[in-house]
Design a protein around this motif. Structure first.
Motif, PDB file in Angstrom:
ATOM      1  N   TYR A   1       0.820  -1.206   0.000  1.00 60.77           N
ATOM      2  CA  TYR A   1       0.000   0.000   0.000  1.00 60.77           C
ATOM      3  C   TYR A   1       0.859   1.263   0.000  1.00 60.77           C
ATOM      4  CZ  TYR A   1      -3.930  -3.064   1.030  1.00 60.77           C
ATOM      5  OH  TYR A   1      -4.889  -4.041   0.977  1.00 60.77           O
ATOM      6  N   ALA A   2       2.074   1.151  -0.470  1.00 58.99           N
ATOM      7  CA  ALA A   2       2.998   2.292  -0.445  1.00 58.99           C
ATOM      8  C   ALA A   2       2.441   3.500  -1.201  1.00 58.99           C
ATOM      9  CB  ALA A   2       4.350   1.890  -1.008  1.00 58.99           C
ATOM     10  N   ASP A   3       1.763   3.251  -2.314  1.00 53.75           N
ATOM     11  CA  ASP A   3       1.155   4.349  -3.063  1.00 53.75           C
ATOM     12  C   ASP A   3      -0.329   4.387  -2.713  1.00 53.75           C
ATOM     13  OD1 ASP A   3       0.344   6.314  -4.775  1.00 53.75           O
ATOM     14  OD2 ASP A   3       1.060   5.338  -6.596  1.00 53.75           O
ATOM     15  N   ALA A   4      -0.628   5.017  -1.588  1.00 51.88           N
ATOM     16  CA  ALA A   4      -1.982   4.997  -1.038  1.00 51.88           C
ATOM     17  C   ALA A   4      -3.028   5.508  -2.021  1.00 51.88           C
ATOM     18  CB  ALA A   4      -2.039   5.805   0.255  1.00 51.88           C
ATOM     19  N   ALA A   5      -2.710   6.558  -2.752  1.00 55.24           N
ATOM     20  CA  ALA A   5      -3.690   7.158  -3.664  1.00 55.24           C
ATOM     21  C   ALA A   5      -4.116   6.180  -4.758  1.00 55.24           C
ATOM     22  CB  ALA A   5      -3.131   8.432  -4.282  1.00 55.24           C
TER      23      ALA A   5
END
Length: 141
Positions: free
Chosen positions: A38-42
């Motif tokens: 989930y590192a790139d939440a957007a």
């Protein structure tokens, strides 16, 4: 309510408004970091637009018989109220069976007694978080 969530409600309702805000700020520092997936939440998580600060969440439900729920939140460090709300959700519901999460009263947050400490807009954001969590749990089960 799940036992951990019930305990949090008791903790909040057992102290005055000023201490409730302090407890919320303490919880904001306990929100777990996101796993790499989930590192790139957007791109990988659902945004809760009702929150005044950018908040993203993801819900995973185990395939086992208990259908345990796992919650993941992304909120900026400079948004301690939002992070505190997310931490309440995580502490109170993460690892609980889907049936217990779905049974949480939609207005449980009123029992926290935060109406005297934070704005109605912020409380609306917390209600929206719970609504999104339940929606994702229902979709998964």
């Amino acid at each position: 309510m799940p036992p951990q969530l019930e305990e949090l409600v008791e903790d909040f309702s057992g102290v005055g408004p000023k201490d409730r805000l302090q407890l919320l700020l303490e919880l904001s520092r306990e929100l777990p970091e996101l796993p790499e997936r989930y590192a790139d939440a957007a791109d990988s998580m659902e945004q809760v637009h009702e929150c005044q600060s950018p908040l993203f969440l993801a819900v995973e439900v185990d395939d086992d018989a208990d259908r345990r729920v796992h919650l993941f939140f992304s909120a900026p460090p400079e948004a301690p109220t939002t992070r505190g709300f997310a931490s309440i959700m995580h502490t109170g519901m993460d690892g609980e069976p889907a049936s217990a999460v779905l049974a949480v009263p939609d207005d449980f947050y009123t029992a926290l007694g935060l109406a005297q400490a934070v704005s109605p807009l912020r409380l609306r954001g917390m209600a929206a978080m719970l609504s999104r969590i339940k929606k994702q749990v229902r979709a998964a089960v």
